[in-house]
Enzyme design. Structure first.
Site: not given
Lengths: 455, 252
Positions: B145, B158
């Protein structure tokens, strides 16, 4: 930096990335050089769970001569050649290349019984793929000329096979999956010169080309046509001929009528300008190739190398397609489906897949090999860059037409057909499997092709 | 085996209900696919995915129970899939977004996010790499990501897991270079879907299918690291250069 070999990711000794001539889907295998039948026996007995496979010069276009994770035997040192000049037969190690053989045979007054468009193939590979050449319509495939061969089968046994044996015909065209061919003996064509007398005809369109081939091929030992894949007419150049007798040579050449000096004129650089092979350059190449041919010429003398192996002048020409690689689509269809030739050319031209090397040929009778490719009728071979958009679907569509016509694809060229297409177009596949299961009950011989096609 | 035009025959998805992975599957040439293994937590959703793919005409769809946090089981689960036949494409597609505030309040939640997004990815990645390396061919897709490019205040738990994952995947890719195994690292931006439902959308948001399209074309081209959308490569390069006082105040 060295990483301890306990890591399963570290390359091990002998491991190499292998691919076919088209360089499309490489896989890693452990390459093991062998120099004798004893070595082959030992290697087959020691084969691991990923199996074993023999590889020649890697000229099959797809995944036939590679096997991920397996042991791949390099037979190039198993190449002793023994010519019996009185009988006109040769016996040699399977690693001998036609290039090696021709350098010995031609000056001795002999030619190989069959040669594909490159002499850079081994005898083992020629048997495994049951290769054909320009004389197929008259003299059949390479395997038809083999009188005996020594193989090591999957049970680790050395066997001598002759044409009466089902195991012989399962090995001819068997893509190396029945055993490792170690030695072979085959007959030769006597020649009195190293020149070929060639008749050339340039045709205005595909119909004229095919008509001429149907009506005239039988009068020639060698016949092949090149087709302009960029031109909607399918115009082409037909070249046919036979080995020239001494009296055809000019006086000055008659003293050494068998002089043979094949040359590599250039090597394609490893770093290729990207996009050298594109529709524009290919159109120009096709145009030039067509224009260069005479409208009609009879009895031109050409050296063996330029008539049979024009592409060998340019070494490593497959690199010209760049990193994406290329594939060759070669199908055979019966005479009543000759229209598939123009259909295939049209379909590929419409997606911009223009090939410099498009070859049309008439096949003669098939042989007894269950997986041997040639069958009577037409065969067309088209080179295509692998990254042409829409290629996968176009070829799947053509597969459907070839299947419906009772045709098939050549395993030595294939890199993308489905297992269903394979099974449907080689109706004797189950017969071949029965013989293979006897010869290699534990499926020791595995290739990426055999995994892909579920052979 | 993968063929010359890039079509795989067998696919393993770890995170079998992943929208991106399933969209990738639907974009692959269906006629060549013989086996699809969806590995995930046994659930109605996983069973539904199997049923849906089978109805859509995929051959050989099976499910395998897989729990990301149970790392001791990863080796045997992946071995069993490979023992049944070569796998041409492995998609590491599981992951959780977690909740930053809750993680800050209860660090045990942060540990779960890290276990799934990093530890379990590392464990499955190494296990899959070992088997792919052994078979001498195949592709491994790692869903990373852009959140890992630079951790943001709003999302750094995250972000840090994706940062670790991305570093791991880059290293794995180098380790496998030249081995016949190809690693593709996908740095997606905001992906509209189940995982981000109810969250404020970031600029340049993409759909799972858009990510899938990039995955399929990148596999064909043999690319190493891709951003989705592609413009994020430049954006993230700029973001990484921002002085911290400025970066800290960014709305996203």
């Amino acid at each position: 930096m060295t990483i301890s070999p306990i890591s399963p990711l570290v390359p091990r000794e002998g491991e190499r990335l292998l691919s076919g001539w088209g360089r499309t889907a490489p896989s890693m295998a452990t390459v093991l050089p062998v120099t004798s039948v004893t070595d082959v026996l030992a290697a087959v007995s020691a084969a691991g769970p990923r199996g074993i496979l023999a590889r020649g010069l890697g000229r099959s276009y797809g995944d036939a001569a590679q096997s991920g994770g397996a042991t791949v035997l390099d037979l190039s040192a198993l190449a002793q050649v023994h010519v019996d000049t009185a009988a006109g037969v040769v016996s040699c190690g399977a690693g001998a290349s036609l290039d090696d053989l021709l350098r010995t045979l031609v000056p001795a007054g002999y030619f190989v019984p069959v040669t594909p468009g490159t002499r850079m193939v081994t005898v083992g590979g020629a048997i495994a793929a049951d290769v054909h050449g320009k004389n197929h319509h008259v003299e059949g495939t390479f395997g038809s000329h083999v009188s005996s061969m020594t193989i090591v089968d999957g049970r680790g046994e050395e066997r001598v096979l002759e044409p009466g044996d089902p195991a012989f015909w399962a090995t001819v065209g068997g893509m190396g999956l029945t055993g490792v061919v170690a030695e072979a003996a085959f007959d030769l064509i006597p020649i009195s010169t190293s020149m070929v007398s060639v008749d050339t005809d340039r045709t205005a369109d595909l119909d004229e080309l095919m008509d001429r081939m149907v009506s005239g091929d039988d009068a020639y030992r060698y016949s092949v046509a090149w087709v302009d894949s960029a031109h909607p007419s399918g115009r082409g150049v037909l070249t046919r001929g036979d080995h020239a007798p001494v009296e055809r040579l000019p006086a000055r050449d008659r003293e050494q009528p068998l002089a043979y000096d094949p040359r590599v004129l250039a090597t394609v650089p490893v770093v290729m300008p990207k996009g050298l092979v594109n529709p524009l350059t290919m159109r120009a190449f096709n145009e030039a190739w067509y224009r260069k041919a005479p409208k009609h010429r009879v009895g031109e003398l050409q050296p063996i190398a330029s008539f049979f192996h024009p592409l060998d002048i340019l070494q490593d020409w497959n690199l010209g397609y760049g990193p994406a690689g290329f594939l060759q689509y070669q199908f055979a269809v019966p005479d009543d489906s000759g229209h598939l030739v123009s259909l295939a050319l049209d379909r590929l031209r419409r997606i911009g897949a223009i090939s410099p090397v498009t070859v049309l040929k008439r096949f003669g009778a098939a042989n007894a090999g269950p997986l041997s490719f040639p069958q009577p009728g037409w065969t067309l071979a088209i080179d295509v860059p692998a990254d042409v958009p829409g290629l996968a679907d176009a070829l799947d569509d053509l597969d459907g037409l070839v299947l419906a016509a009772g045709g098939r694809l050549y395993l030595a060229k294939d890199s993308r057909m489905s297992p269903e297409m394979m099974a449907a177009t080689y109706p004797r596949l189950s017969e071949w499997r029965r013989v293979r299961d006897e010869m290699d009950p534990d499926r020791v011989f595995v290739s990426d092709l055999s995994r892909r096609l579920l052979l | 085996m993968r063929d010359a035009v890039g079509a795989p025959q067998s696919i393993l998805i770890l995170g079998g209900t992943s929208e991106i992975a399933l969209a990738t599957l639907r974009r692959l040439p269906r006629s060549r696919i013989r086996r699809v293994v969806l590995a995930g937590r046994p659930s109605e959703r996983l069973a539904a995915a199997v049923a849906e793919l089978t109805t859509a005409g995929f051959a050989g769809v099976e499910q395998v129970a897989f729990e990301a946090t149970d790392t001791d089981t990863h080796g045997s689960i992946i071995d069993a899939v490979f023992d049944a036949g070569d796998v041409d494409l492995v998609l590491l597609a599981f992951g959780v977004l977690g909740d930053q505030a809750e993680s800050e309040a209860d660090p045990r939640l942060a540990v779960t996010v890290a276990t799934i997004n990093y530890t379990a990815m590392l464990s499955t990645g190494l296990n899959a790499a070992r088997r792919l390396r052994g078979q001498g061919h195949g592709s491994l897709v790692v869903l990373s990501s852009v959140a890992g490019d630079r951790a943001r205040r709003a999302n750094f738990v995250y972000g840090s897991t994706k940062s670790g994952l991305d570093a791991f995947a880059q290293g794995l890719s180098d380790a496998l270079h030249g081995s016949g195994v190809h690693v593709l690292v996908v740095r997606a931006g905001f992906v509209r879907g189940r995982m981000t439902e109810g969250r404020p959308e970031a600029p340049m948001a993409v759909t799972p299918d858009e990510v899938a399209a990039v995955i399929v074309s990148s596999l064909r081209k043999g690319r190493g690291t891709v951003y989705v959308p592609a413009q994020l490569r430049l954006v993230m390069a700029a973001v990484k250069l921002l002085p911290r006082p400025v970066f800290r105040k960014l709305p996203y």
